[in-house]
Design an enzyme around this catalytic site. Structure first.
Site, PDB file in Angstrom:
ATOM      1  CD  GLU A 160      -2.999  -1.203   2.235  1.00 18.42           C
ATOM      2  OE1 GLU A 160      -4.269  -1.538   2.170  1.00 18.42           O
ATOM      3  OE2 GLU A 160      -2.335  -0.641   3.382  1.00 18.42           O
ATOM      4  CB  CYS A 184       2.295   6.841  11.521  1.00 22.52           C
ATOM      5  SG  CYS A 184       4.062   6.143  11.985  1.00 22.52           S
TER       6      CYS A 184
END
Length: 357
Positions: free
Chosen positions: A108, A346
């Site tokens: 991704e 994150c």
């Protein structure tokens, strides 16, 4: 069939000669691939038809679009790419093979648009083997290194590619553990024969994988971001196994040997956990550890999608830590979380879009 994406100018010149084209056609190929972003040999109108047919017989350009996407309420976009292991020889020659000859894996990338800039967070490996306990990507296991073509394809093939102003190598994987292909992709992005981006527009992250880090510092002028998360070695080791092999103090000592006052910038990423690494004891040690090193600290909110034994810091504590460190001489900011609702923030890349394929 081998890909041209990721090849250097010299390699493209050699390929041109191999298929019966003049050497200068290599520069034409570089222009079509990296500047004009061609997706077909038929687009390359200044190369002879015979030459284009010879190229088609041996090579592909190496571009392929993402197979799924998700859009966050904050405008962040996440893309899923399928990485096929159909170029076994290319991967094997670079010690970059996937886990089986027939395996297809997924990665991704995250597109982060803002008013004055647009950043793409790219992956460098399929999964990750660093095992950081706060990172969901580590739960995927490790499925192989990406080639330079795999890395560059993420940049070239998203719908908003022409809007990009910055690239961060902070997606799946540890870039310094796949440095050969990371450097090749950086060269294609920054060289005059490639995209000719300034190295200031690119940041590469690392947990402190020393073998690759040393070479990166010597061979690249791009910015560096170190995942720090705790200034005390014993405590850092509890959440980052890399500390067992390469100590944070060794990493900092290495970084202090380089000039960070001119073109290249260094920053430290610091996920905050309440009463675990956000205390006055940790703040003082951060100032001591980083003393004399021109740098920035980015405080990051912990994203609760990861199973953990302690919660993230609250806003008030993060603001206190930011102000304390800044007053102590290290510019510190709180990074705004983006894309948490689509697992794009994150440490949250787990190929969740695969279900939408």
């Amino acid at each position: 069939m081998n890909r041209l994406l990721g090849k250097t100018l010299e390699e493209l010149q050699t390929i041109a000669l191999e298929v019966g084209l003049p050497r200068f056609a290599g520069k034409q190929l570089a222009e079509w691939i990296y500047i004009r972003r061609a997706t077909s040999f038929d687009d390359m109108t200044n190369i002879s038809l015979k030459g284009r047919e010879a190229l088609k017989a041996r090579y592909t350009i190496g571009r392929h679009a993402p197979i799924a996407e998700a859009i966050s309420k904050d405008g962040t976009k996440k893309y899923l790419f399928r990485i096929s292991n159909n170029e076994r020889s290319e991967r094997s020659n670079s010690n970059s093979s996937l886990t089986s000859k027939s395996e297809e894996v997924y990665i991704e990338s995250v597109y982060l648009p803002e008013e004055d800039r647009a950043t793409l967070c790219v992956s460098t490996q399929a999964g990750c083997k660093m095992g950081c306990k706060f990172c969901m990507t580590g739960t995927l296991g490790f499925h192989g290194h990406l080639t330079a073509a795999d890395i560059l394809n993420q940049i070239f093939s998203i719908p908003d590619s022409n809007k990009l102003t910055n690239i961060v190598y902070m997606g799946e994987g540890e870039p310094m553990d796949n440095l050969e292909h990371v450097l090749r992709s950086l060269q294609a992005m920054t060289a005059s024969w490639g995209c000719a981006w300034s190295p200031k527009r690119v940041t590469v992250s690392s947990v402190g994988y020393m073998p690759g880090l040393k070479r990166f510092l010597e061979e690249s002028e791009c910015h560096l971001a170190i995942s720090l998360h705790n200034p005390f070695g014993a405590e850092r080791q509890e959440v980052m196994p890399i500390e067992k092999r390469y100590h944070l103090t060794e990493v900092i000592d290495l970084l202090k040997q380089y000039d960070w006052t001119h073109q290249r910038r260094i920053s430290f990423e610091y996920i905050c956990w309440y009463n675990q690494n956000d205390t006055i004891r940790h703040a003082k040690e951060l100032l001591r550890l980083l003393k004399g090193l021109p740098c920035r600290i980015n405080l990051i909110r912990f994203h609760a999608g990861v199973d953990a034994t302690f919660p993230g810091s609250n806003e008030r504590q993060m603001e206190w830590l930011r102000d304390y460190l800044t007053a102590g001489g290290i510019t510190t900011t709180i990074r705004r979380s983006r894309g948490e609702d689509i697992l794009a923030a994150c440490g949250m890349l787990v190929n969740s879009l695969k279900e939408k394929e």
